[in-house]
Write a protein that holds these residues in place. Structure first.
Motif, PDB file in Angstrom:
ATOM      1  N   LEU A   1       0.830  -1.202   0.000  1.00 23.66           N
ATOM      2  CA  LEU A   1       0.000   0.000   0.000  1.00 23.66           C
ATOM      3  C   LEU A   1       0.866   1.254   0.000  1.00 23.66           C
ATOM      4  O   LEU A   1       0.585   2.219  -0.722  1.00 23.66           O
ATOM      5  CB  LEU A   1      -0.927   0.000   1.220  1.00 23.66           C
ATOM      6  N   ASP A   2       1.930   1.258   0.797  1.00 21.51           N
ATOM      7  CA  ASP A   2       2.835   2.419   0.827  1.00 21.51           C
ATOM      8  C   ASP A   2       3.457   2.665  -0.547  1.00 21.51           C
ATOM      9  O   ASP A   2       3.615   3.820  -0.973  1.00 21.51           O
ATOM     10  CB  ASP A   2       3.949   2.191   1.853  1.00 21.51           C
ATOM     11  N   SER A   3       3.796   1.589  -1.242  1.00 18.96           N
ATOM     12  CA  SER A   3       4.375   1.713  -2.579  1.00 18.96           C
ATOM     13  C   SER A   3       3.356   2.279  -3.562  1.00 18.96           C
ATOM     14  O   SER A   3       3.671   3.181  -4.359  1.00 18.96           O
ATOM     15  CB  SER A   3       4.871   0.346  -3.064  1.00 18.96           C
ATOM     16  N   VAL A   4       2.135   1.779  -3.507  1.00 19.63           N
ATOM     17  CA  VAL A   4       1.069   2.256  -4.394  1.00 19.63           C
ATOM     18  C   VAL A   4       0.784   3.731  -4.133  1.00 19.63           C
ATOM     19  O   VAL A   4       0.618   4.529  -5.073  1.00 19.63           O
ATOM     20  CB  VAL A   4      -0.206   1.407  -4.202  1.00 19.63           C
ATOM     21  N   LEU A   5       0.725   4.100  -2.862  1.00 20.31           N
ATOM     22  CA  LEU A   5       0.436   5.500  -2.514  1.00 20.31           C
ATOM     23  C   LEU A   5       1.560   6.434  -2.960  1.00 20.31           C
ATOM     24  O   LEU A   5       1.309   7.600  -3.297  1.00 20.31           O
ATOM     25  CB  LEU A   5       0.211   5.630  -1.006  1.00 20.31           C
ATOM     26  N   TYR A   6       2.786   5.915  -2.964  1.00 19.67           N
ATOM     27  CA  TYR A   6       3.904   6.725  -3.462  1.00 19.67           C
ATOM     28  C   TYR A   6       3.649   7.129  -4.908  1.00 19.67           C
ATOM     29  O   TYR A   6       3.842   8.299  -5.277  1.00 19.67           O
ATOM     30  CB  TYR A   6       5.202   5.925  -3.369  1.00 19.67           C
TER      31      TYR A   6
END
Length: 243
Positions: A73-78
């Motif tokens: 999720l953190d990667s997608v939000l980046y």
């Protein structure tokens, strides 16, 4: 042991000691009941121990899986934030001249390239699916954790709807429009690019819509906030306890 009690019983009956026999019989019944209760207690303790061990394994699997989901999720939000930032930068250049300065073209080339992307959050849910398929949610003692796990799939689907709207806009409207007027990698030094498009309201609208769809994912919608809070809470509640 059974033969011993039987011999006592026969001796009392043979000597016609009815009162003592009745007392003995009552005592024997009490002993049998106590034995049964002890056996049941041992059985319950063993079952609880097995259930507790199974729960620890399930919680460990959930904890590992949801930590991986958090990283995804953190990667997608980046990438969503990068798109949001790039669209904001393009919008700050409005209105764009039909023949922008070289430095503007260089920046615009980067921002247009970064305004693409179709990253979506697709979490692993094997641990939850395993619980659902076997109707084993009751193995988890923490009621709040159990409720969070049961609601997780619906939260993911609600959030993914926002991403899907954004993704559909890119491939159905944004990309067809951009590919019609600019080369595939936005090399704006190529004279074949239609620089006149940069001054149109349609171009501004396309970029603004792209920005707003991503903004809906990041800020305007409450799904992301609820999703992140639930994800963090599940990770916290499944954390192994070091004794």
């Amino acid at each position: 042991m059974i033969k011993f009690f039987r011999k006592i019983r026969y001796d009392l009956m043979g000597k016609n000691k009815t009162g003592k026999y009745l007392k003995y019989a009552i005592g024997e019944v009490i002993l049998v009941v106590i034995g049964i209760l002890i056996a049941l207690s041992i059985n319950d303790w063993n079952e609880n121990r097995l259930k507790s061990n199974k729960e620890k394994i399930v919680l460990a699997n959930i904890h590992k899986e949801f930590n991986e989901n958090k990283m995804q999720l953190d990667s997608v939000l980046y990438w969503h934030r990068k798109i949001h930032f790039s669209c904001s930068k393009i919008m700050s250049l409005f209105p764009i001249k039909s023949k922008p300065e070289p430095e503007v073209l260089d920046s615009l080339s980067v921002y247009l390239w970064d305004s693409y992307g179709g990253h979506t959050f697709n979490p692993s849910q094997s641990s939850i699916n395993a619980l659902m398929s076997t109707s084993s949610f009751d193995i988890i003692n923490d009621k709040s954790l159990r409720n969070l796990l049961i609601s997780w799939n619906d939260l993911v689907e609600d959030y993914q709807e926002e991403e899907q709207y954004s993704r559909n806009y890119v491939w159905n409207q944004y990309d067809p429009y951009m590919s019609k007027h600019f080369d595939w990698n936005f090399n704006l030094k190529d004279s074949r690019n239609n620089f006149a498009v940069l001054q149109t309201l349609e171009f501004e609208y396309k970029v603004k819509s792209r920005h707003d769809f991503v903004d809906q994912i990041l800020t305007s919608s409450g799904e992301l906030k609820i999703l992140k809070e639930t994800l963090d809470k599940i990770i916290e509640l499944t954390k192994p306890i070091n004794k």
